[in-house]
Every structure is written in C-alpha cells, then in structure tokens.
Motif scaffolding. Structure first.
Motif, PDB file in Angstrom:
ATOM      1  N   TRP A 205       0.845  -1.183   0.000  1.00  0.00           N
ATOM      2  CA  TRP A 205       0.000   0.000   0.000  1.00  0.00           C
ATOM      3  C   TRP A 205       0.883   1.235   0.000  1.00  0.00           C
ATOM      4  CZ3 TRP A 205       1.289   2.236   4.657  1.00  0.00           C
ATOM      5  CH2 TRP A 205       1.701   1.382   5.681  1.00  0.00           C
ATOM      6  N   ASP A 206       0.323   2.325  -0.453  1.00  0.00           N
ATOM      7  CA  ASP A 206       1.076   3.577  -0.571  1.00  0.00           C
ATOM      8  C   ASP A 206       1.388   4.101   0.826  1.00  0.00           C
ATOM      9  OD1 ASP A 206       2.196   5.953  -1.243  1.00  0.00           O
ATOM     10  OD2 ASP A 206       0.382   6.847  -2.094  1.00  0.00           O
ATOM     11  N   SER A 207       2.666   4.152   1.163  1.00  0.00           N
ATOM     12  CA  SER A 207       3.074   4.584   2.498  1.00  0.00           C
ATOM     13  C   SER A 207       3.572   6.017   2.522  1.00  0.00           C
ATOM     14  CB  SER A 207       4.174   3.649   3.036  1.00  0.00           C
ATOM     15  OG  SER A 207       5.310   3.696   2.183  1.00  0.00           O
ATOM     16  N   ALA A 208       3.420   6.734   1.418  1.00  0.00           N
ATOM     17  CA  ALA A 208       3.873   8.127   1.373  1.00  0.00           C
ATOM     18  C   ALA A 208       2.836   9.040   2.012  1.00  0.00           C
ATOM     19  CB  ALA A 208       4.128   8.549  -0.067  1.00  0.00           C
ATOM     20  N   SER A 209       3.292   9.931   2.877  1.00  0.00           N
ATOM     21  CA  SER A 209       2.374  10.889   3.504  1.00  0.00           C
ATOM     22  C   SER A 209       2.060  12.019   2.536  1.00  0.00           C
ATOM     23  CB  SER A 209       3.001  11.457   4.779  1.00  0.00           C
ATOM     24  OG  SER A 209       3.261  10.443   5.710  1.00  0.00           O
ATOM     25  N   PRO A 210       0.823  12.489   2.529  1.00  0.00           N
ATOM     26  CA  PRO A 210       0.490  13.619   1.661  1.00  0.00           C
ATOM     27  C   PRO A 210       1.089  14.907   2.200  1.00  0.00           C
ATOM     28  CG  PRO A 210      -1.363  13.103   3.081  1.00  0.00           C
ATOM     29  CD  PRO A 210      -0.319  12.041   3.334  1.00  0.00           C
ATOM     30  N   ASP A 211       1.123  15.928   1.371  1.00  0.00           N
ATOM     31  CA  ASP A 211       1.596  17.225   1.833  1.00  0.00           C
ATOM     32  C   ASP A 211       0.694  17.723   2.955  1.00  0.00           C
ATOM     33  OD1 ASP A 211       3.615  17.203  -0.043  1.00  0.00           O
ATOM     34  OD2 ASP A 211       2.427  18.282  -1.556  1.00  0.00           O
ATOM     35  N   PRO A 212       1.273  18.277   4.028  1.00  0.00           N
ATOM     36  CA  PRO A 212       0.452  18.764   5.141  1.00  0.00           C
ATOM     37  C   PRO A 212      -0.520  19.848   4.688  1.00  0.00           C
ATOM     38  CG  PRO A 212       2.765  18.655   5.762  1.00  0.00           C
ATOM     39  CD  PRO A 212       2.709  18.454   4.282  1.00  0.00           C
ATOM     40  N   LEU A 213      -1.678  19.859   5.317  1.00  0.00           N
ATOM     41  CA  LEU A 213      -2.665  20.887   5.016  1.00  0.00           C
ATOM     42  C   LEU A 213      -2.202  22.237   5.554  1.00  0.00           C
ATOM     43  CD1 LEU A 213      -5.990  19.033   5.885  1.00  0.00           C
ATOM     44  CD2 LEU A 213      -5.058  19.486   3.613  1.00  0.00           C
ATOM     45  N   THR A 214      -2.542  23.282   4.833  1.00  0.00           N
ATOM     46  CA  THR A 214      -2.244  24.639   5.280  1.00  0.00           C
ATOM     47  C   THR A 214      -3.553  25.425   5.322  1.00  0.00           C
ATOM     48  OG1 THR A 214      -1.793  25.337   3.004  1.00  0.00           O
ATOM     49  CG2 THR A 214       0.087  24.563   4.315  1.00  0.00           C
ATOM     50  N   GLY A 215      -3.448  26.710   5.596  1.00  0.00           N
ATOM     51  CA  GLY A 215      -4.640  27.549   5.643  1.00  0.00           C
ATOM     52  C   GLY A 215      -5.088  27.793   7.059  1.00  0.00           C
ATOM     53  N   ASP A 216      -6.134  28.607   7.175  1.00  0.00           N
ATOM     54  CA  ASP A 216      -6.659  28.985   8.481  1.00  0.00           C
ATOM     55  C   ASP A 216      -7.296  27.788   9.175  1.00  0.00           C
ATOM     56  OD1 ASP A 216      -5.843  31.560   8.014  1.00  0.00           O
ATOM     57  OD2 ASP A 216      -7.808  32.210   7.240  1.00  0.00           O
ATOM     58  N   ALA A 217      -7.073  27.704  10.473  1.00  0.00           N
ATOM     59  CA  ALA A 217      -7.660  26.630  11.264  1.00  0.00           C
ATOM     60  C   ALA A 217      -9.064  27.010  11.715  1.00  0.00           C
ATOM     61  CB  ALA A 217      -6.788  26.336  12.478  1.00  0.00           C
ATOM     62  N   VAL A 218      -9.918  26.013  11.812  1.00  0.00           N
ATOM     63  CA  VAL A 218     -11.281  26.185  12.310  1.00  0.00           C
ATOM     64  C   VAL A 218     -11.325  25.697  13.750  1.00  0.00           C
ATOM     65  CG1 VAL A 218     -13.693  25.498  12.042  1.00  0.00           C
ATOM     66  CG2 VAL A 218     -12.261  25.845  10.011  1.00  0.00           C
ATOM     67  N   ARG A 219     -11.838  26.540  14.639  1.00  0.00           N
ATOM     68  CA  ARG A 219     -11.884  26.140  16.048  1.00  0.00           C
ATOM     69  C   ARG A 219     -12.905  25.034  16.237  1.00  0.00           C
ATOM     70  NH1 ARG A 219     -10.140  27.638  20.985  1.00  0.00           N
ATOM     71  NH2 ARG A 219      -8.947  29.380  20.134  1.00  0.00           N
ATOM     72  N   ARG A 220     -12.451  23.939  16.826  1.00  0.00           N
ATOM     73  CA  ARG A 220     -13.325  22.800  17.106  1.00  0.00           C
ATOM     74  C   ARG A 220     -12.936  22.217  18.464  1.00  0.00           C
ATOM     75  NH1 ARG A 220     -16.329  19.406  13.516  1.00  0.00           N
ATOM     76  NH2 ARG A 220     -16.247  21.164  12.077  1.00  0.00           N
ATOM     77  N   PRO A 221     -13.656  22.579  19.543  1.00  0.00           N
ATOM     78  CA  PRO A 221     -13.310  22.090  20.882  1.00  0.00           C
ATOM     79  C   PRO A 221     -13.351  20.575  20.953  1.00  0.00           C
ATOM     80  CG  PRO A 221     -14.904  23.881  21.000  1.00  0.00           C
ATOM     81  CD  PRO A 221     -14.828  23.466  19.570  1.00  0.00           C
ATOM     82  N   GLY A 222     -12.331  19.969  21.538  1.00  0.00           N
ATOM     83  CA  GLY A 222     -12.286  18.526  21.680  1.00  0.00           C
ATOM     84  C   GLY A 222     -13.199  18.033  22.776  1.00  0.00           C
ATOM     85  N   GLY A 223     -13.609  16.780  22.682  1.00  0.00           N
ATOM     86  CA  GLY A 223     -14.429  16.159  23.708  1.00  0.00           C
ATOM     87  C   GLY A 223     -13.569  15.675  24.868  1.00  0.00           C
ATOM     88  N   ALA A 224     -14.214  15.193  25.919  1.00  0.00           N
ATOM     89  CA  ALA A 224     -13.498  14.751  27.123  1.00  0.00           C
ATOM     90  C   ALA A 224     -13.619  13.253  27.341  1.00  0.00           C
ATOM     91  CB  ALA A 224     -14.020  15.504  28.352  1.00  0.00           C
ATOM     92  N   GLY A 225     -13.999  12.510  26.302  1.00  0.00           N
ATOM     93  CA  GLY A 225     -14.106  11.063  26.412  1.00  0.00           C
ATOM     94  C   GLY A 225     -14.425  10.462  25.065  1.00  0.00           C
ATOM     95  N   PHE A 226     -14.335   9.149  24.971  1.00  0.00           N
ATOM     96  CA  PHE A 226     -14.686   8.483  23.720  1.00  0.00           C
ATOM     97  C   PHE A 226     -16.134   8.763  23.341  1.00  0.00           C
ATOM     98  CE2 PHE A 226     -11.037   5.715  24.837  1.00  0.00           C
ATOM     99  CZ  PHE A 226     -10.392   5.681  23.611  1.00  0.00           C
TER     100      PHE A 226
END
Length: 456
Positions: A205-226
């Motif tokens: 399988w293709d093991s090459a990583s894609p180019d990292p994403l750039t641009g403005d980040a969107v705020r998305r608060p993380g959860g505190a559990g699964f």
C-alpha cells in the motif's frame, strides 16, 4: 443527566457570558469547559458493574453494552461473555486514573479474553509511557472466528480479564474504568487470511504521507471522552489544551481509505529554546479504532517553541488487515470512527506554566471509499463498522451536534450530553460577542415568558 429545559439553557448561556466577560479572549469558551483537567466523560447510560475476583462470580456483558467499574491497585477483574460460533467479539477497557494519581511510564491496563479452560484468545496492554502523566488509556482484546487457528472458535462461555499494571511507588487509589463490548458479524464467504504487503514490496500500500494541510484553522473544541469525542474530517482544526488534559476527536474513515494526522503545539514564549528547558513527551497523540482498540501513538518534545508530531503512514482500512502483524496494521481492520486522543502532560505546568497552549490538528482522509465486506448481519451497536452520511456531515461541521446519539455532542463537560450544553459549546466556539449573546438569551427568555402568560 436528562435534558435541560429551554429556560435552563438560556440562563446557563447568560451566566457563562457574564462570568467570562472580563477574563479576556476565549472567556466564553472557557466558561463551558470542564474545570477539572482530569475529567473524563463516561457514556450516558453506562451501567455500573462490579468486576469479580473469580470467574465463578463474573457478571455477564451484553453486545453493544457500555459499563463503568473500578479497578483497584494490582487488581484483576473478571467479566463473562456468551458467544456464538460466528461473531467476532471485541471488549475494550479505558482506564481513568483519578486526580492527583502518581503513575510510572510502565503503568497501564491489560485486557484479555479467555475460554473456560483459561486458554487466551487474545490480549493487549496499553501504558502511560514516558510522559508519566495520568490520563485515560485503553486496551482491547477479542474472540475472533475468522482466524487460522482453531482455538476459541466454538460457541459458549468466555471470560474478559481486566488487569491493572502497577509499579512500586504508584498511587494506590482506585482507577475508574469504562468497558465496551462490540460484536462484529461473520462474513457470508470466508475471506483470505493474507494481510496486505508491507511498504516497499511490489504490491504494498502507498506509504507516502500527503503534503500537510495549510490555511486557516477552524476552532473545534475537543471532547473529554470516547463517548463525547468531537467529529472532525479533512481540515485544520484548532483548540486550546491545558496540562493534564486529554482531548478526544473522532474521524470517519471508510473501507479503502487512508488516515493521516499531525498534532502541532504552539509556542509559549516562555524560555523558548533557551536554558535547556524542555519536557520530553510533552504531548502524546494516540489513535484508537472504532472498537477502541489501540493502533498507534506519537509524542513530541517541547522546549517552548512550536513543534509537531505526525502519525506514521497507516495502511488503508481493509478487512484483511486483521491478519497482519503489529497494531498499526491489524488495528486498521474495519471502517468507522477512528479516535484521535491528545494528552498534554502535567509536567508542562512546572516548566512552562499552566497554559492554555494552542493545539492544531491537521487531519486528512484520502482515497475513494470502497464497498464493505459481505457481512452476515449487523454489528452491535449498529453501524459501528461503517461510515454513515450523518458521520460525514458531523465531521464536516454540517450536522446538528446537539443530537441525542451517543458521541455526537462534542464538549468538555461532565458527560450529561444535554442539548443545552452542546448548543452552548457551539455558540462559545463560534465567537459570538458578549453583547449579542446576552441579547439573544434575554430575547428567548422573553418569548418563553410571553407564551406561558398567553397559555395562562
């Protein structure tokens, strides 16, 4: 634990804004965050059970069930499964050390499934690692019927063994644990038991990583559990994290697709790169599969300057991955929501201050979705090993995150899952001004009062 009334939600919204109005940028968001850096959102409706010290007294677990228990120091708990001859059973245990716990890098949790003759079907252990910072860690075990061995294939009674791995000097307090039991149906036709080729071979399988994403980040608060992990898809996502805290995100990954993830910790401006000040394994990003099985993790060293950690390239999701060696291959065995779990070590407070620190996640899911294997039936819970339209919409931010489905609402709260709490998190993250939110809240309150007066 139930729904809040509309009036209660409005009052909460107004109070959150008033309390945080004079605290600076981001105060509205912080007002709805959990004040306890060690808080873990247990699933709503999780049944409290007592693990047995012997198989003779083991409590039975049901497919699709979520359970809560406690694991004493050097403890070993038994639970019971009743399995048929065709389904695959996966049991995961998430260990949650309590506030103030002392843990060593080798401490952790071990889970195994055994038959009635004490033969092991499978086992797995997960440890806190070099950060030596207490945080939720999960391990899983399974009974599968599609392997090449003849052990553990028959219908009957099996036992789940959850063990606590302790080192001398670790805290003697009990750990909370959350247990999940997921059932995967067998296939209509027996599949090949050959795993995908390793990277570098002609058919790899293709093991090459894609180019990292750039641009403005969107705020998305993380959860505190699964159970309250925040849905995210392809994109650049932003949140704040404090030492000792763990944030949970879930990423829908379909059959045939690749998952890539990079976690970046922002610069602190405190002793950046100078004086030899640093924290090894300051931030740890772990990946778990839809059955909460450990897949991989990466950590980063922090010296006050911005730095990042990326998961090593993973194989595309495929049923045959289960026959591969190593967690990074065998863990990518089914489609569904994969969990990115990010923990910031509590040692950061002593070296660089209490934060918060800027966290950026760069997530990519590549490749065209493929057809699912021909299963004999449905998983329990349903669609655990599938990616639905709702999953895709939630990850893109289109869906109503205040829905009642477990795991849809995202936030830092104490696990109530109330619609008012989830709505306020969205409002807080959206950056609405204090005055606008006050007007909105008072307006809603007025409308409700007038309707009640009219009915009277």
């Amino acid at each position: 634990m139930g729904r809040r009334t509309v009036r209660g939600a409005v009052v909460a919204a107004v109070l959150c804004v008033v309390v945080g109005a004079g605290v600076g940028p981001g105060a509205g968001f912080e007002a709805v965050a959990a004040p306890d850096a060690y808080a873990y959102d247990f699933a709503d409706g999780a049944r409290t059970v007592e693990g047995a010290a012997s198989t003779a007294d083991a409590v039975g677990l049901e497919p699709g069930g979520v359970y809560r228990s406690t694991l004493p120091v050097n403890g070993q708990l038994y639970f019971r499964l009743a399995l048929d001859a065709t389904s695959n059973a996966y049991v995961s245990a998430t260990a949650v050390p309590r506030q103030g716990a002392t843990v060593a890098s080798t401490d952790g949790v071990k889970v195994s499934v055994q038959d009635t003759d004490a033969r092991s079907c499978s086992y797995d252990s997960t440890r806190f690692g070099p950060s030596r910072s207490p945080h939720p860690v999960a391990a899983w075990a399974s009974r599968v019927t599609d392997g090449e061995t003849t052990a553990c294939q028959s219908a009957g009674t099996y036992y789940v063994v959850v063990e606590r791995i302790d080192s001398p000097g670790s805290s003697s307090d009990d750990w909370d644990i959350e247990l999940t039991y997921v059932s995967e149906p067998g296939l209509v036709n027996k599949s090949s038991t050959e795993a995908p080729e390793s990277p570098g071979s002609d058919e790899s399988w293709d093991s090459a990583s894609p180019d990292p994403l750039t641009g403005d980040a969107v705020r998305r608060p993380g959860g505190a559990g699964f159970a309250t992990a925040t849905p995210v898809g392809k994109g650049v996502w932003r949140d704040d994290i404090t030492p000792g805290r763990t944030l949970f995100y879930r990423v829908p990954v379909d059959w045939g697709q690749h998952l890539y993830a990079v976690a970046e910790l922002g610069s602190s401006g405190v002793g950046a790169g100078g004086g030899g000040r640093h924290v090894s394994s300051a931030l740890v990003m772990s990946l778990y599969n839809p059955a909460r099985g450990y897949v991989d993790d990466e950590s980063l060293l922090y010296d006050g300057r911005q730095t990042s950690a990326a998961l090593d390239p993973l194989p595309p999701v495929a049923y045959a991955n289960r026959y591969g060696s190593g967690d990074r291959v065998s863990g990518m065995r089914f489609a569904g929501s994969y969990y990115l779990v990010v923990h910031l070590g509590e040692q950061m407070t002593q070296r660089f201050g209490p934060g918060p620190y800027g966290l950026t996640l760069r997530v990519q899911v590549t490749g065209a979705a493929q057809d699912a294997p021909a299963y004999l039936g449905q998983s329990v819970p349903r669609d655990t090993f599938a990616v639905t339209d709702r999953d895709r919409e939630a990850a893109a931010g289109w869906a109503d995150v205040t829905g009642e489905d477990q795991g849809v609402a995202a936030g830092h709260g104490g696990g109530s899952g109330g619609n008012g709490d989830a709505a306020m998190r969205v409002v807080a993250a959206s950056g609405i001004g204090t005055g606008s939110l006050l007007v909105l809240g008072l307006g809603l309150w007025t409308v409700i009062a007038r309707r009640r007066a009219g009915r009277a």
